[in-house]
Design an enzyme around this catalytic site. Structure first.
Site, PDB file in Angstrom:
ATOM      1  N   HIS A  22      19.796 -24.000   5.216  1.00 13.31           N
ATOM      2  CA  HIS A  22      20.824 -22.958   5.394  1.00 13.31           C
ATOM      3  C   HIS A  22      20.753 -22.031   4.173  1.00 13.31           C
ATOM      4  O   HIS A  22      21.091 -22.441   3.059  1.00 13.31           O
ATOM      5  CB  HIS A  22      22.210 -23.592   5.507  1.00 13.31           C
ATOM      6  CG  HIS A  22      23.244 -22.674   6.088  1.00 13.31           C
ATOM      7  ND1 HIS A  22      23.733 -21.587   5.404  1.00 13.31           N
ATOM      8  CD2 HIS A  22      23.866 -22.689   7.295  1.00 13.31           C
ATOM      9  CE1 HIS A  22      24.625 -20.962   6.145  1.00 13.31           C
ATOM     10  NE2 HIS A  22      24.723 -21.614   7.312  1.00 13.31           N
ATOM     11  N   ASP A  23      20.309 -20.798   4.398  1.00 11.70           N
ATOM     12  CA  ASP A  23      20.067 -19.909   3.263  1.00 11.70           C
ATOM     13  C   ASP A  23      21.341 -19.528   2.525  1.00 11.70           C
ATOM     14  O   ASP A  23      21.376 -19.483   1.293  1.00 11.70           O
ATOM     15  CB  ASP A  23      19.300 -18.661   3.708  1.00 11.70           C
ATOM     16  CG  ASP A  23      20.012 -17.865   4.792  1.00 11.70           C
ATOM     17  OD1 ASP A  23      20.929 -18.403   5.434  1.00 11.70           O
ATOM     18  OD2 ASP A  23      19.625 -16.696   5.024  1.00 11.70           O
ATOM     19  N   GLN A  80      31.026 -13.078  15.666  1.00  4.92           N
ATOM     20  CA  GLN A  80      30.624 -13.604  14.364  1.00  4.92           C
ATOM     21  C   GLN A  80      29.865 -12.535  13.590  1.00  4.92           C
ATOM     22  O   GLN A  80      29.882 -12.495  12.363  1.00  4.92           O
ATOM     23  CB  GLN A  80      29.748 -14.849  14.548  1.00  4.92           C
ATOM     24  CG  GLN A  80      29.487 -15.572  13.228  1.00  4.92           C
ATOM     25  CD  GLN A  80      28.771 -16.883  13.438  1.00  4.92           C
ATOM     26  OE1 GLN A  80      27.552 -16.924  13.486  1.00  4.92           O
ATOM     27  NE2 GLN A  80      29.534 -17.966  13.562  1.00  4.92           N
ATOM     28  N   SER A 108      18.371 -13.421  14.157  1.00  2.00           N
ATOM     29  CA  SER A 108      18.168 -13.434  12.708  1.00  2.00           C
ATOM     30  C   SER A 108      16.734 -13.146  12.278  1.00  2.00           C
ATOM     31  O   SER A 108      16.475 -12.211  11.516  1.00  2.00           O
ATOM     32  CB  SER A 108      18.620 -14.787  12.153  1.00  2.00           C
ATOM     33  OG  SER A 108      18.411 -14.835  10.751  1.00  2.00           O
ATOM     34  N   SER A 154      28.932 -17.208   7.027  1.00  2.00           N
ATOM     35  CA  SER A 154      27.659 -16.694   6.510  1.00  2.00           C
ATOM     36  C   SER A 154      27.497 -15.202   6.762  1.00  2.00           C
ATOM     37  O   SER A 154      26.916 -14.479   5.952  1.00  2.00           O
ATOM     38  CB  SER A 154      26.499 -17.463   7.143  1.00  2.00           C
ATOM     39  OG  SER A 154      26.546 -18.827   6.817  1.00  2.00           O
ATOM     40  N   HIS A 187      -0.925  23.653  27.048  1.00  2.00           N
ATOM     41  CA  HIS A 187      -1.900  22.717  27.642  1.00  2.00           C
ATOM     42  C   HIS A 187      -3.155  22.619  26.776  1.00  2.00           C
ATOM     43  O   HIS A 187      -4.214  22.224  27.258  1.00  2.00           O
ATOM     44  CB  HIS A 187      -2.284  23.143  29.066  1.00  2.00           C
ATOM     45  CG  HIS A 187      -1.121  23.500  29.926  1.00  2.00           C
ATOM     46  ND1 HIS A 187      -0.398  22.567  30.641  1.00  2.00           N
ATOM     47  CD2 HIS A 187      -0.519  24.703  30.162  1.00  2.00           C
ATOM     48  CE1 HIS A 187       0.581  23.174  31.296  1.00  2.00           C
ATOM     49  NE2 HIS A 187       0.534  24.463  31.013  1.00  2.00           N
ATOM     50  N   SER A 227     -16.008  10.706   4.772  1.00  2.00           N
ATOM     51  CA  SER A 227     -16.753   9.744   5.578  1.00  2.00           C
ATOM     52  C   SER A 227     -17.827   9.105   4.720  1.00  2.00           C
ATOM     53  O   SER A 227     -18.482   9.774   3.915  1.00  2.00           O
ATOM     54  CB  SER A 227     -17.402  10.447   6.784  1.00  2.00           C
ATOM     55  OG  SER A 227     -18.351   9.617   7.405  1.00  2.00           O
ATOM     56  N   ARG A 271       0.801  -1.233   0.000  1.00  2.00           N
ATOM     57  CA  ARG A 271       0.000   0.000   0.000  1.00  2.00           C
ATOM     58  C   ARG A 271       0.828   1.275   0.000  1.00  2.00           C
ATOM     59  O   ARG A 271       0.402   2.283  -0.557  1.00  2.00           O
ATOM     60  CB  ARG A 271      -0.923   0.035   1.220  1.00  2.00           C
ATOM     61  CG  ARG A 271      -2.076  -0.938   1.184  1.00  2.00           C
ATOM     62  CD  ARG A 271      -2.963  -0.790   2.413  1.00  2.00           C
ATOM     63  NE  ARG A 271      -3.654   0.483   2.459  1.00  2.00           N
ATOM     64  CZ  ARG A 271      -4.856   0.716   1.920  1.00  2.00           C
ATOM     65  NH1 ARG A 271      -5.477  -0.240   1.263  1.00  2.00           N
ATOM     66  NH2 ARG A 271      -5.425   1.899   2.024  1.00  2.00           N
ATOM     67  N   TYR A 272       1.981   1.250   0.649  1.00  2.00           N
ATOM     68  CA  TYR A 272       2.573   2.537   1.002  1.00  2.00           C
ATOM     69  C   TYR A 272       3.966   2.835   0.457  1.00  2.00           C
ATOM     70  O   TYR A 272       4.202   3.886  -0.123  1.00  2.00           O
ATOM     71  CB  TYR A 272       2.615   2.664   2.534  1.00  2.00           C
ATOM     72  CG  TYR A 272       1.272   2.563   3.211  1.00  2.00           C
ATOM     73  CD1 TYR A 272       0.198   3.345   2.796  1.00  2.00           C
ATOM     74  CD2 TYR A 272       1.076   1.683   4.265  1.00  2.00           C
ATOM     75  CE1 TYR A 272      -1.029   3.256   3.426  1.00  2.00           C
ATOM     76  CE2 TYR A 272      -0.157   1.587   4.904  1.00  2.00           C
ATOM     77  CZ  TYR A 272      -1.209   2.379   4.475  1.00  2.00           C
ATOM     78  OH  TYR A 272      -2.420   2.283   5.098  1.00  2.00           O
TER      79      TYR A 272
END
Length: 483
Positions: free
Chosen positions: A85-86, A240, A333, A111, A158, A288, A19-20
């Site tokens: 394992h990607d 790592q 991850s 990785s 205020h 509306s 959408r955005y």
């Protein structure tokens, strides 16, 4: 209920993208961008290793570089399902189309070499997309502030009527917050470093072995890859992963931007209720479904809604950094896949929307003037007292007369719902005859705004316009909202 059709409308889609968000920011966090970046990093690592004497051929590097966009995502998905394992799935997929380079792809790396370094690249480029957008918003609001620098308006503390300010001065309060955000984003962008080539626990042991104990070559490898990736510096020590405190800092500046936008758009919503200022309203826009007369500030409401989400995202990296055991644990991850992308996508959306709002803000001076007339007589009483004293009157006597008249006028406003008629009562009281000729000047709204116009001029000249100078070539870009 099971989905009847297997298409994109049968699956959840994040509204941040569907959408955005802008196409550029959505692409920046896309799978295609990420996995291409992995291949670029593998090629850069190989090139740096070749420069430093490892047995890697130019032909192997050329093969890798010619296949950067040749990504078989179906094969990669099948490999990941098998290997769980990607990164290794994409190593195998890359190797499949680069048979000559296959033996040296990912040589010595872990990785996080591709994962963390790509995250840093994507965040850096995300800042590069956000910064000119933020500059454009500031520029539009600066034009608005200049235009209305001396238009008096009722101030509120205020959310109760207070001394007068000007429409332009109030806008400068918004701009000042956004300028702080611009400085924060610029600083964070410039401070981002590359993880570089650090190995499995950050010790560079694998690379030291590749270069047969030559520490200088390992350091030069880190420097070369960092330079090839477009960074000036890398983190000298890592586990790592790079420290997850970096993610805290990144999302903190984005959350702070969210707070600024929320405040600005809340102000606009409050002023829209008073009918003093409105965001742009399209010719055929419906406010509306039940009340045709309504002109709801939907863009400002959207900014507030999304800004709240942006502000909460910083909690993710705070908690992630706190529980990174020793050199690393993998429970960061899945969380980071969500919060980092959503942080930049949401910031992108609210800036585009706020630019659209700021390019079409509508001011209603007559409504503003009417509200001033309702409150100014009470604020002007001290000026009336001082003028009477200068004309020979007694301060205490004058104060008592105005106190009585003020209460009568307040009763008309509060009890009868009428207009503030204090000035009419003063004109009708013979006691105030000596200053009747001064009343108009004593009630001039511009005499109650202090140095607001001058503050606007100086603020824009000394602080705002200099900050916008680096973005001059990117300022004149319009934004079109699809929704």
């Amino acid at each position: 209920m099971a989905a009847q059709e297997d298409d994109e409308l049968s699956r959840y889609r994040s509204p941040l993208v569907s959408r955005y968000a802008s196409r550029d920011m959505a692409f920046n966090f896309s799978e295609r961008r990420k996995h291409r970046a992995w291949r670029v990093l593998w090629a850069q690592l190989a090139r740096a290793q070749r420069i430093l004497g490892l047995p890697i051929t130019e032909e192997q590097i050329q093969e890798m570089e010619s296949n950067l966009d040749n990504i078989d995502f179906k094969m990669a998905a099948e490999e990941e399902k098998k290997l769980r394992h990607d990164v290794m799935a994409h190593v195998h997929t890359f190797a499949h189309c680069c048979p000559k380079a296959a033996p040296i792809i990912h040589l010595g790396a872990t990785s996080c070499y591709v994962g963390d370094n790509t995250d840093l690249i994507v965040m850096r480029d995300g800042f590069d997309l956000l910064l000119p957008k933020l500059a454009r918003v500031i520029s539009r609001l600066a034009e608005f502030a200049e235009k209305y620098a001396d238009l008096p308006t009722l101030g509120f503390t205020h959310y109760q009527p207070a001394q007068l300010t000007t429409v332009g001065k109030r806008c400068c309060l918004w701009i000042q917050d956004l300028c702080m955000d611009l400085g924060n984003l610029e600083r964070m962008r410039s401070e981002l470093r590359f993880r570089g080539v650090k190995g499995t626990t950050g010790t560079q042991a694998s690379f030291l072995q590749l270069f047969e104990g030559d520490h200088d070559k390992v350091e030069e490898l880190d420097r070369l890859v960092t330079e090839l990736a477009g960074f000036k510096r890398s983190y000298l020590v890592t586990g790592q992963t790079y420290s997850r405190k970096v993610d805290i800092e990144v999302l903190s500046v984005l959350a702070s931007l969210g707070a600024s936008v929320h405040k600005i758009c809340t102000d606009i919503r409050l002023l829209a209720n008073l009918k003093e200022i409105e965001e742009p309203f399209e010719k055929e826009q419906i406010g509306s479904s039940a009340m045709p007369y309504k002109r709801n500030p939907m863009r400002s409401e959207r900014c507030c809604s999304l800004s709240r989400h942006l502000m909460t995202l910083v909690m993710d990296p705070l908690q992630t950094a706190a529980v990174q055991w020793l050199e690393r644990t993998l429970d960061d991850s899945a969380n980071r896949r969500i919060c980092l992308a959503e942080g930049f996508l949401t910031a992108d959306i609210i800036l585009s929307t706020l630019q659209n709002i700021s390019e079409g803000l509508v001011v209603y001076p007559k409504v503003i003037e009417r509200r001033i007339r309702q409150e100014l007589p009470f604020m002007a009483t001290e000026n009336v007292i001082m003028a009477m004293v200068k004309s020979g009157g007694n301060r205490q006597d004058c104060h008592e007369r105005i106190r009585v008249l003020s209460q009568e006028a307040a009763s008309v406003v509060k009890q009868e719902g009428g207009d503030n008629d204090l000035i009419v009562r003063i004109r009708a009281d013979p006691y105030f005859t000596p200053i009747l000729g001064q009343l108009d000047s004593l009630l001039d709204p511009k005499s109650f705004t202090g140095r607001a116009p001058q503050q606007v001029t100086r603020f824009l000249k000394e602080e705002v316009f200099p900050m916008l100078t680096p973005y001059q070539g990117k300022i004149d870009v319009k934004v079109e909202l699809e929704l």
